[in-house]
Design an enzyme around this catalytic site. Structure first.
Site, short mmCIF file in Angstrom:
data_model
loop_
_atom_site.label_atom_id
_atom_site.label_comp_id
_atom_site.label_asym_id
_atom_site.label_seq_id
_atom_site.Cartn_x
_atom_site.Cartn_y
_atom_site.Cartn_z
N HIS A 61 1.00 -1.23 0.10
CA HIS A 61 0.13 0.20 0.02
C HIS A 61 0.79 1.33 -0.04
CE1 HIS A 61 -3.20 -2.61 0.42
NE2 HIS A 61 -3.84 -2.18 1.14
N LYS A 91 -13.73 5.34 6.43
CA LYS A 91 -14.04 6.43 5.39
C LYS A 91 -15.69 6.42 5.11
CE LYS A 91 -12.96 5.77 1.02
NZ LYS A 91 -14.23 6.01 0.17
#
Length: 898
Positions: free
Chosen positions: A139, A565
């Site tokens: 990532h 999120k």
């Protein structure tokens, strides 16, 4: 960055020095380098800004002249200043880590603080049945180049060598430190081209070789001593990797990258084992004139056919010559090329790592039976532990793909096989029935006489490659298939269909699946539905057979980033805990053990924070069969970029897992306070979604008040910032979402909603949460992480970023809400924890943050100015470079920014 000339030096008497003293030393050397390289005027300018920024923070009031100086710099001076402060932040990190290592050397380790009865059946069961696995991912939150990381590693090694140094040696070390810092100053900070998947694989392989290969055996030896066990432990501690196998949203990952990942890992582990066997041969020079030898060792030595007469009386060496030859032949068989140090005899390759393990066990038993058991406890035991944990593949590589891709691929396979024309139009129940029928059938869906879409061909290629690589390296090389956006039973069955096409799912009376199918539940709604989905899956006889054939163990992955999120920090944490409890209850009712894979990032908004506290705070039974945790981006180099620091990190995870299982502390979050937390979660989510998803213009505010667009140009990863071409926040990946808010110092994903949820219900809720804080490890962990984020955030800096928004009325409305929520959250944390200032109960972290903020804030100020110029249309490469360098510096200063 204390650039003034100081007398701080490495202690010649070997006494430990403080982090502040090491920072001053490294800062002085950096100052010397800047003066020598750039001249006195540049040095004086940077030092003046440093002194003013430090003074500003100490006094708690703004220095008006500081802003004028920053804005009055030429662009070239801005770049030099950004470079200096960014490098200082990196040096401060090195100093912090050095202090942690030196203190750890003199303190009881995390494992030594374990108070449970390690001889109990439950403790032994954990060693036999549980597997603890950090999983390295690619990532993109590590902004530093490997060249920079290499220099930082060299500086850390020099500091480590300073302990006990003589005065003359201390001078030599300081001279060497200055050379490394000079090299760092003259090394390009930014990548000139985007990193590709093979680079990510190579970077991961270097970490595996540096830390995991030597330190996991060391950890297992510590565990064996703690548990009073002799000989190698089961493979209770392993390492995993997504690098090269994670296709979710990354079009550059496929069969070739999977092949390259296993090749590189195979090279690293087999070559390491060969070096260890060679060293063992040098060490075990025992002559049969002076020691007895077991019959099986004699047989092993004879089978090696070592022709060297000088070793005729050295059976251990002759045995190891044969082992080396067989492993060298294994390297040729697997990798297509022998080792650089050729074997002295011909020998057949090992078919499996278990064969090498068996040979090494013969050597160890012979030593133990002939009063030389201590010789079996050093390097030999390390090698045996390594073989058992790493095999010939080193890290277990997971496959991962998005459920939407699986759906499209299976739909095409079914259509081209004339099974159903439009699978995607079918309701869920019909899908399940159809997929189960196909899984029962021995017929394959694909045909060599059909043409398939590129996406379908690619997905079939990767499962074919997985099957081939498992045959080559062993079944442990690729053992798991993770499904992103899992939201139904059919999502799991679709993966089984694809595996069947490659021979990795076998139909029949007792259907078997070679890979563990792992759903990833990552939105709030998916977490809430997770137990229901898994119950429906377990109800299927074919699924029951799969789980039965895998030891009645089902793994489920929990997504921290996307749930945050989606619903905000508070709700994400609460729903994750609720989902884990629900899945544990389901597993207990069905007689199935549940293991959880935690998709945590570096930033608190992505599940980051203290791994020790987070693991200990998990519900009872959540680590009974072990735990897997993603380690990604800047966290990988921070935790595992130094062998001793890596061992500390590994030991911390192991100790936390053992404590969570054997010494689990009752948690009030699962009892009387559960209803209070559920209500709080809903209120926090309402506040978060009202701002992020329901405020008109908020998307514009986010994109204009953060460097999200510029971060996408950083070339720090091979994966695109969004899964799709959409610009919606809902479609943006969690990493750039969190990273951007960190850069603007709002840190919104790590706290927003907490203030509304804690203060909105009045003093009664604060009183209840204060009691909960003392009785809930879970809630303490939530508050602790949130407190750290608030301490690193800065409303004055965030206000500067808000000035970048074109619609200043919108900016004023949004920022005023952010400011009010921040103040409410801060007040709630202080009230609940009984503090008068953030981090008052954590003085070390408070000092570290205080040290860093005066160096981060000016970087933010310049970043805002450069963003303003860039967005106004100034097409200057130096402006773009300055923005990217400032992102690098702020990230280094904050440490866990992505």
């Amino acid at each position: 960055m204390d650039l003034k000339v100081r007398t701080d030096r490495i202690g010649a008497d070997g006494a430990a020095v403080s982090s502040r003293a090491v920072v001053r030393l490294l800062g002085r050397l950096l100052g010397d380098v800047i003066r020598e390289q750039q001249g006195q005027a540049t040095f004086d300018l940077i030092e003046d800004i440093r002194a003013r920024s430090v003074g500003e923070h100490r006094r708690g009031e703004r220095d008006a002249a500081l802003g004028e100086i920053l804005m009055g710099m030429s662009l070239s001076d801005m770049l030099l200043f950004i470079r200096g402060f960014a490098i200082f932040s990196q040096l401060a990190n090195i100093a912090d880590d050095y202090l942690l290592r030196t203190e750890a050397a003199d303190a009881p380790s995390a494992l030594e603080r374990l108070t449970a009865d390690t001889a109990s059946p439950e403790a032994r069961r954990f060693l036999e049945e549980a597997v603890v696995t950090p999983v390295i991912t690619a990532h993109p939150t590590e902004v530093r180049r490997k060249s920079i990381l290499d220099r930082e590693t060299a500086i850390a090694a020099l500091l480590d060598g300073s302990a006990g140094a003589t005065k003359a040696r201390a001078v030599q070390i300081e001279t060497a430190l200055k050379r490394e810092i000079r090299t760092l100053w003259q090394t390009r900070m930014l990548r000139s081209v985007r990193i590709n998947v093979s680079d990510e694989i190579d970077n991961a392989a270097s970490i595996f070789e540096l830390t995991f290969l030597p330190e996991i055996p060391a950890l297992k030896r510590r565990l064996a001593k703690l548990f009073g066990v002799e000989g190698p432990l089961p493979a209770c501690f392993q390492v995993g990797s997504w690098v090269g196998g994670d296709r979710d949203g990354n079009p550059f990952v496929g069969a070739q990258t999977l092949d390259y990942a296993l090749t590189r890992q195979g090279e690293v582990v087999i070559d390491w084992l060969l070096r260890q066997l060679h060293a063992l041969g040098a060490e075990l020079s025992l002559s049969d004139e002076f020691t007895g030898v077991s019959d099986e060792l004699v047989a092993l030595a004879t089978s090696g056919h070592d022709p060297n007469p000088q070793r005729s009386d050295e059976p251990y060496r002759r045995a190891l010559v044969g082992c080396y030859a067989r492993l060298a032949a294994t390297r040729t068989a697997i990798l297509g090329q022998g080792p650089s140090r050729a074997a002295s005899v011909e020998a057949p390759a090992y078919a499996t790592p278990a064969e090498l393990s068996a040979d090494l066990a013969v050597v160890a038993r012979s030593l133990a039976q002939n009063q030389a058991g201590d010789l079996a406890q050093g390097r030999l035991l390390d090698v045996r532990e390594a073989v058992d944990s790493f095999g010939f593949h080193l890290a277990v590589v997971d496959l991962r793909q998005n459920s939407d891709v699986h759906e499209r691929v299976v739909a095409e396979l079914l259509a081209k096989a004339d099974v159903v024309a439009d699978y995607r139009a079918l309701p869920e129940a019909r899908r399940i029935a159809l997929l189960v029928d196909e899984l029962k059938s021995p017929r394959l869906l694909r045909s060599p006489y059909r043409d398939y879409a590129d996406e379908t061909a690619s997905e079939l290629d990767i499962v074919d490659a997985a099957a081939r690589l498992r045959r080559l390296y062993g079944p442990g090389a690729i053992a798991n298939y993770v499904i992103s956006k899992a939201a139904s039973v059919s999502d799991m069955l679709e993966v089984a269909i694809l595996l069947k096409e490659a021979g990795l799912f076998t139909p029949g009376e007792a259907p078997a699946c070679a890979l563990r199918i792992i759903p990833l539940f990552e939105t709030i709604e998916d977490l809430r539905a997770s137990a229901e989905i898994m119950a429906a899956y377990f109800d299927l006889p074919i699924a029951h057979a799969i789980v039965e054939g895998q030891g009645r163990l089902q793994e489920v992955m929990i997504g921290y980033s996307d749930s945050n999120k989606d619903g905000g920090y508070v709700t994400s944490n609460w729903e994750i805990r609720t989902a884990i409890n629900g899945l544990l209850t389901l597993g207990a009712a069905r007689g199935i053990d549940m293991r959880f894979f935690h998709g945590r990032g570096g930033a608190v908004g992505r599940g980051g924070g203290s791994s020790f506290e987070a693991i200990q705070a998990l519900p009872a039974g959540a680590v009974r069969r072990g735990i897997r945790i993603t380690e990604q981006g800047e966290v990988v180099s921070s935790k595992y970029g130094h062998p001793q620091g890596g061992l500390m990190s590994l030991e911390t995870i192991a100790a936390a897992a053992l404590m969570a299982d054997l010494e689990h502390e009752p948690d009030a979050a699962d009892g009387a306070f559960a209803a209070e937390l559920a209500a709080m979660s809903e209120e926090a989510r309402a506040a978060y979604t009202d701002l992020v998803y329901e405020t008109p213009g908020f998307e514009d505010y986010f994109r204009q008040s953060t460097p999200v667009t510029e971060i996408a140009d950083l070339k720090i990863g091979s994966r695109p910032a969004s899964r799709t071409a959409s610009s919606r926040i809902a479609d943006l990946r969690a990493i750039p979402w969190v990273f951007s808010w960190s850069q603007s110092r709002v840190m919104l994903p790590g706290w927003y909603g907490f203030g509304s949820a804690t203060t909105g219900a009045g003093p009664a809720r604060i009183e209840a949460l204060t009691r909960l804080h003392g009785a809930s490890p879970f809630f303490r962990s939530v508050v602790s992480n949130l407190e750290m984020v608030l301490a690193k955030s800065s409303l004055p800096i965030a206000a500067r970023y808000a000035e970048l928004v074109a619609d200043q009325d919108l900016a004023g409305q949004v920022f005023s809400r952010i400011e009010a929520e921040w103040r409410a959250s801060r007040a709630a944390v202080l009230a609940i924890t009984g503090q008068s200032a953030l981090l008052q109960h954590n003085p070390r972290l408070a000092q570290s943050v205080r040290l860093r903020l005066p160096y981060i804030d000016p970087l933010n100020v310049l970043q805002v100015e450069l963003l303003r110029r860039h967005r106004a249309g100034e097409a200057d490469d130096d402006i773009r470079r300055g923005i990217h360098m400032s992102i690098n510096g702020v990230s280094a200063g904050l440490r866990n920014s992505g």
